[in-house]
Design an enzyme around this catalytic site. Structure first.
Site, short mmCIF file in Angstrom:
data_model
loop_
_atom_site.label_atom_id
_atom_site.label_comp_id
_atom_site.label_asym_id
_atom_site.label_seq_id
_atom_site.Cartn_x
_atom_site.Cartn_y
_atom_site.Cartn_z
N GLU A 414 0.81 -1.19 -0.04
CA GLU A 414 0.27 0.08 0.09
C GLU A 414 0.90 1.34 0.12
OE1 GLU A 414 -2.74 -0.94 3.13
OE2 GLU A 414 -4.14 -1.46 1.65
N GLU A 484 -4.17 -10.73 0.19
CA GLU A 484 -4.90 -10.45 1.32
C GLU A 484 -6.28 -11.02 0.85
OE1 GLU A 484 -4.34 -6.74 3.71
OE2 GLU A 484 -2.44 -6.80 3.06
C1 GAL Z 1 -4.96 -4.13 4.25
C2 GAL Z 1 -3.46 -4.04 4.51
C3 GAL Z 1 -3.16 -4.50 5.93
C4 GAL Z 1 -4.45 -4.32 6.81
C5 GAL Z 1 -5.58 -4.80 6.30
C6 GAL Z 1 -6.88 -4.54 7.14
O1 GAL Z 1 -5.38 -3.17 3.05
O2 GAL Z 1 -2.64 -4.26 3.61
O3 GAL Z 1 -2.01 -4.17 6.40
O4 GAL Z 1 -4.53 -2.93 7.08
O5 GAL Z 1 -5.88 -4.09 5.11
O6 GAL Z 1 -6.62 -5.32 8.40
#
Ligand code: GAL
Length: 954
Positions: A414, A484
């Site tokens: 990010e 993620e």
């Molecule tokens: C993503 C980010 C993580 C964490 C997650 C939410 O966007 O890369 O670091 O913030 O969201 O828990």
């Protein structure tokens, strides 16, 4: 030295630092001396970077009045100041490269002697493995440099400054620096020297940097080893009969390294003055035909995102804790780790090599806070910061390049897009063409070799899989990984099964990494675990920092149990013919010879004895059908089969007998429940008696059922909203948690319209509805009895314009006098499950105390439901359901649970509350991703369900 206004310019300087040695591979020599400087240090914390001059660094300074701090550690977790949690907002004005005047600064002092046998000649290197966020270093009064890059190693040549005894190492650490702009990861801000500090002797003729290239040719079965070394030397691998000059390639037949079969060969790099052990894993990673392949085989990542976390030590993890993470991952079928969002302690990668995990090693880089200003002034697109970015890339790649487990480099997280990222990617591709580059933040995939996404809904994943999502041609030709997905915050994540089905259906989908491994709760005497805001932060993101598959103390949450089941490497399902099962090997590399299969039949949940099941040692992708003979006749009771696959031998990560995969199926169903009718209700003053049940004649509510006092039995639709119900504020889809409150589902009124007896039944008609709304649920309770049992049938008909699904639909009642220690027995699913988190729900006969049925989410919320319960016994009552029901029991009310903010807010009352639910709304992942899939929404519609109450059988 000793000026009155100390130099602080370096703090806001965008350069990576001064005085450090070039980055190199991280290794432990077999013979060069080393001295750990971990342990007790003196600490003085000041409020600003310039509060104190540098006279403390001079030999002879008296730090007797200073505090003591443990290194590695964070001073804010050792009684000096407090941690701060923000997700993406910088906790200071965004004015790069400036940092606030309030800049907590920890002066650290350590006096040490060299061990008596410290060699006289040679040099010495002082190594810091991690310091947040900026450090200035002096040894024996001489300033040796300063550095930024918190989760990266920094080394200084210090040989000339060392004395046999009384060496004074002084380190000034600033919480905030220009580097903080590059370290905006979603986690606690925790200043300190949080990884090891060591002094390494460097013998004359010792090793320098070296790069182990160990490729595997899956066609010929040959491994090719070449160790490039800065210093001339030889490479020995006794087991392979290798003895070659560094830099010379050598080819041998070898067993390859994979995460499933982590075969390592012990070698040694011998230079004139040193021997350095190297652990060699032969494997080749390529992106080819749009797929990431290792040793010619496409991978399926069943991964997790791992932050380093310990509830007392923060990011200062000891080896035992790192090993615990790896063992827990292996035991839960996890095969991959993304080191979100920085390179981990180097020992963690050694463990990944040894136990077998695919690793995406991510650079210490995130500038997410700039999203608030449409990425204006983002350091990754500002040439002045490029040297700092390249320094970070090099420190990661050089440190970790010799780990076979590392199969991809990640530029960071990010950070938007920009020329700095491109420069990093170019440098990495050039330095290490043997590993693909990952980065999620650039939708054009200009710099990356894989297409990475976060939190896309299932249908979007499917569109991408089918190439229907648009995007550049380049992107469409890359494999997709979800770096993620499935946000494991609180109760959940839901929808894992359906993601996995997609991953397995489409080649282009190469799996994903659940967000995230562990809840970053801080152990707290009054709160259980603290989260954002509990330390008085000005800006914070509350419990968004508690979104892991394991609780802060590493107890697996139900989310991890679910994930383990969903990603199990052996699929077992009902076969084509009755009494058979089909077993499929879903490993990418291993056959099934390391597993032992067994099966049993259960009658009404009770196993009838396990037997061995002979399954051929299937190769990856192969299936076989096998017979389960000897199914008993249930005589009206339900008969089911259970097959389990367990480790046949001890492994380094789990013992023989560890369960890897399982499945269940039905042989014959149970007979329908008895009508439980025949006895007539008798009105007697303010009471109505119906067989063994007594009711309030005015309200129709039961006072006792089969002699057991019950309180407040009525329809219930509310749940203490989960983090996923509440959803993240930025979600554009409807978030049902807030809508439920707006519609008043947490304050339903119950108007009794009629209490009537007709022949054999007592019928209570009600309307259940919230104030201020026309919507309601016409609810009838029909009670009958055969003299020993009491049957309740609940009929619900919704009225009005319902704009939301219901959280739950069932009845709840209190058992006065019951306690958290009271035992519960049931036949149904064993662990917490909800409609879209029920893959791991194993139907057996279970028992637990009421307390044990609670899942202790760091922020209390709906939890603890058991799925498919045929019957349950609690507090002297047995309840049989028709159909099966969801069972929940708690020593507090839903309202109490809903109001609690921390575990310690939950105090048992004098009543145990029992929920018998016909249906539940799904869980989803909306705390950062999509909500539950539509099929898991509980829309109001006419429903009817029954329970039979009797005395427990046992
Ligand atoms: C993503 C980010 C993580 C964490 C997650 C939410 O966007 O890369 O670091 O913030 O969201 O828990």
């Amino acid at each position: 030295m000793s000026s009155h206004t100390p130099a602080t310019d370096y703090v806001e300087d965008v350069s990576p630092g001064r005085g450090t040695l070039p980055p190199r591979a991280w290794y432990a020599s077999s013979d060069a001396a080393s001295l750990s400087l971990n342990g007790g240090w003196r600490l003085r914390v000041s409020a600003t970077a310039d509060a104190e001059d540098d006279s403390f660094a001079a030999p002879g300074y008296d730090a007797g009045g200073w505090a003591e701090v443990t290194v590695p550690g964070h001073w804010v977790l050792q009684g000096h100041g407090a941690p701060i949690y923000t997700n993406h907002l910088y906790p200071f004005p965004v004015d790069p490269p400036h940092v606030p005047a309030e800049n907590p600064t920890g002066d650290h002092l350590r006096v040490f002697d060299l061990p008596g046998d410290w060699p006289a000649g040679g040099g010495a290197v002082l190594r810091f493995d991690g310091v947040e966020s900026c450090a200035r270093v002096w040894l024996n009064g001489t300033e040796i440099g300063e550095f930024k890059g918190s989760r990266l190693p920094h080394e200084f040549a210090v040989g000339r400054l060392l004395k046999p005894s009384g060496n004074v190492l002084a380190v000034r650490v600033h919480q905030w620096s220009a580097g903080s702009y590059l370290e905006d990861q979603d986690q606690w801000w925790l200043p300190g020297i949080f990884r090891d500090v060591a002094l390494l002797h460097r013998p004359a003729g010792g090793a320098g940097d070296f790069f182990v290239h160990a490729a595997y040719d899956h066609v010929s079965g040959a491994g090719t080893l070449r160790v490039d070394s800065d210093v001339e030397g030889r490479v020995l691998v006794e087991e392979l009969g290798i003895d070659v000059a560094a830099g010379e390639p050598v080819t041998r037949p070898v067993e390859p390294w994979t995460a499933e079969t982590p075969r390592l060969y012990d070698g040694v790099l011998v230079t004139a003055g040193e021997r350095v052990p190297v652990r060699i894993g032969f494997r080749t990673v390529v992106v080819e035909d749009g797929l990431i392949k290792v040793n010619g085989t496409p991978l399926l990542f069943k991964g997790v995102n791992r932050h380093e976390w310990h509830p007392r030590e923060g990011r200062a993890l000891d080896l035992a804790t790192m090993r615990e993470d790896v063992l827990l991952m292996k035991r839960h079928n996890v095969n991959a780790v993304r080191t979100s969002h920085y390179p981990p302690h180097p020992a963690f990668l050694d463990l990944c090599d040894a136990y077998g995990l695919w690793v995406i090693d991510e650079c210490d880089l995130e500038t997410h806070g700039f999203v608030e200003q449409e990425w204006r002034d983002n350091p990754v697109d500002d040439a002045r910061w490029t040297p700092a970015l390249l320094d970070r890339a090099a420190r990661m790649v050089e440190r970790d390049k010799n780990h076979p487990s590392v199969v991809m480099w990640s530029l960071g997280n990010e950070a938007g897009t920009g020329r700095g990222l491109t420069a990093m990617a170019d440098w990495i591709h050039d330095r290490d063409p043997s590993r693909p580059v990952h980065y999620e933040g650039d939708p054009g995939c200009r710099d990356t070799d894989v297409y990475a996404r976060m939190y896309p809904p299932h249908e979007e994943v499917e569109r991408i899989a089918r190439g229907l999502d648009g995007g550049t041609r380049r992107r469409r030709e890359l494999p997709l990984i979800l770096c993620e997905y499935a946000h494991a915050m609180g109760n959940g994540p839901g929808g894992l099964t359906e993601y996995q089905e997609l991953f397995e259906r489409y080649d282009r989908l190469q799996g994903g990494f659940v967000w995230e491994w562990i809840d970053h709760g801080v152990e707290h005497p009054g709160l259980g675990y603290a989260y954002g805001g509990d330390f008085g932060e000005e800006l914070h993101d509350a419990n968004f920092v508690c979104d892991g598959l394991v609780f802060p103390d590493r107890t697996p949450s139900p989310g991890l149990i679910e994930y383990k089941k969903v990603i199990e490497p052996v699929r077992i399902e009902a076969g084509d013919a009755d009494g058979t099962v089909r077993v499929t090997n879903r490993y990418d590399f291993a056959d099934l010879s390391h597993l032992e299969f067994s099966f049993s039949h259960q009658v009404d949940g009770l196993p009838t004895g396990a037997r061995r099941l002979t399954v051929p040692p299937l190769a990856p992708g192969e299936s076989a059908q096998v017979e389960l003979d000897g199914a008993p006749d249930g005589g009206g009771e339900e008969v089911r089969w259970t097959v389990e696959a367990r480790l046949a031998e001890d492994t380094p990560w789990a013992g023989k007998g560890h369960e890897v995969a399982w499945a269940q199926g039905t042989v014959s169903r149970r007979a329908p429940l008895l009508a439980a009718a025949g006895v007539r209700p008798v009105v007697d003053g303010d009471r109505i008696t119906l067989g063994p049940a007594v009711f309030d004649a005015r309200t129709g509510a039961p006072r006792t059922l089969v002699g057991v006092p019950v309180r407040g039995l009525r329809l219930d639709v509310w749940r203490a909203t989960t983090d996923n119900d509440d959803g993240a504020a930025w979600q554009t889809d409807t978030r049902y948690g807030p809508l439920w409150r707006e519609l008043g589902l947490h304050r339903m009124r119950h108007r009794v319209e009629a209490v009537g007896t007709d022949g054999e039944a007592l019928t209570v008609r009600t309307r259940v509805a919230p104030a201020g709304r026309e919507t309601g649920l016409r609810t009838a309770y029909r009670w009958t009895s055969d003299g020993t049992r009491v049957r309740l049938t609940v009929s619900v008909v919704p009225e009005g314009d319902w704009r939301a699904p219901l959280p739950r639909l069932g009845v709840r009642f209190g058992l006065p006098g019951a306690t958290p220690e009271d035992a519960v027995r049931w036949f149904g699913g064993g662990n917490e499950s909800y409609p879209d988190t029920r893959a791991a729900s194993k139907d057996l006969l279970w028992d637990a105390s009421v307390q044990e049925l609670q899942t202790p989410y760091v922020r209390p919320q709906e939890n603890g439901a058991r799925a498919d319960v045929r019957w349950a016994e609690i507090g002297g009552l047995r309840v049989d359901g028709e159909p099966e029901f969801w069972f929940t029991a708690r020593p507090w009310t839903t309202e109490h649970l809903d109001a609690a903010r921390h575990r310690t807010d939950l105090v048992p009352g004098d009543t145990v509350w029992v929920h018998l639910d016909h249906r539940l709304h799904g869980i989803g992942s909306q705390s950062c991703g999509p909500g539950p899939l539509p099929r898991y929404h509980l829309w109001p519609e006419p429903a009817e369900f029954s329970f039979v109450f009797s005395r427990p059988r046992g």
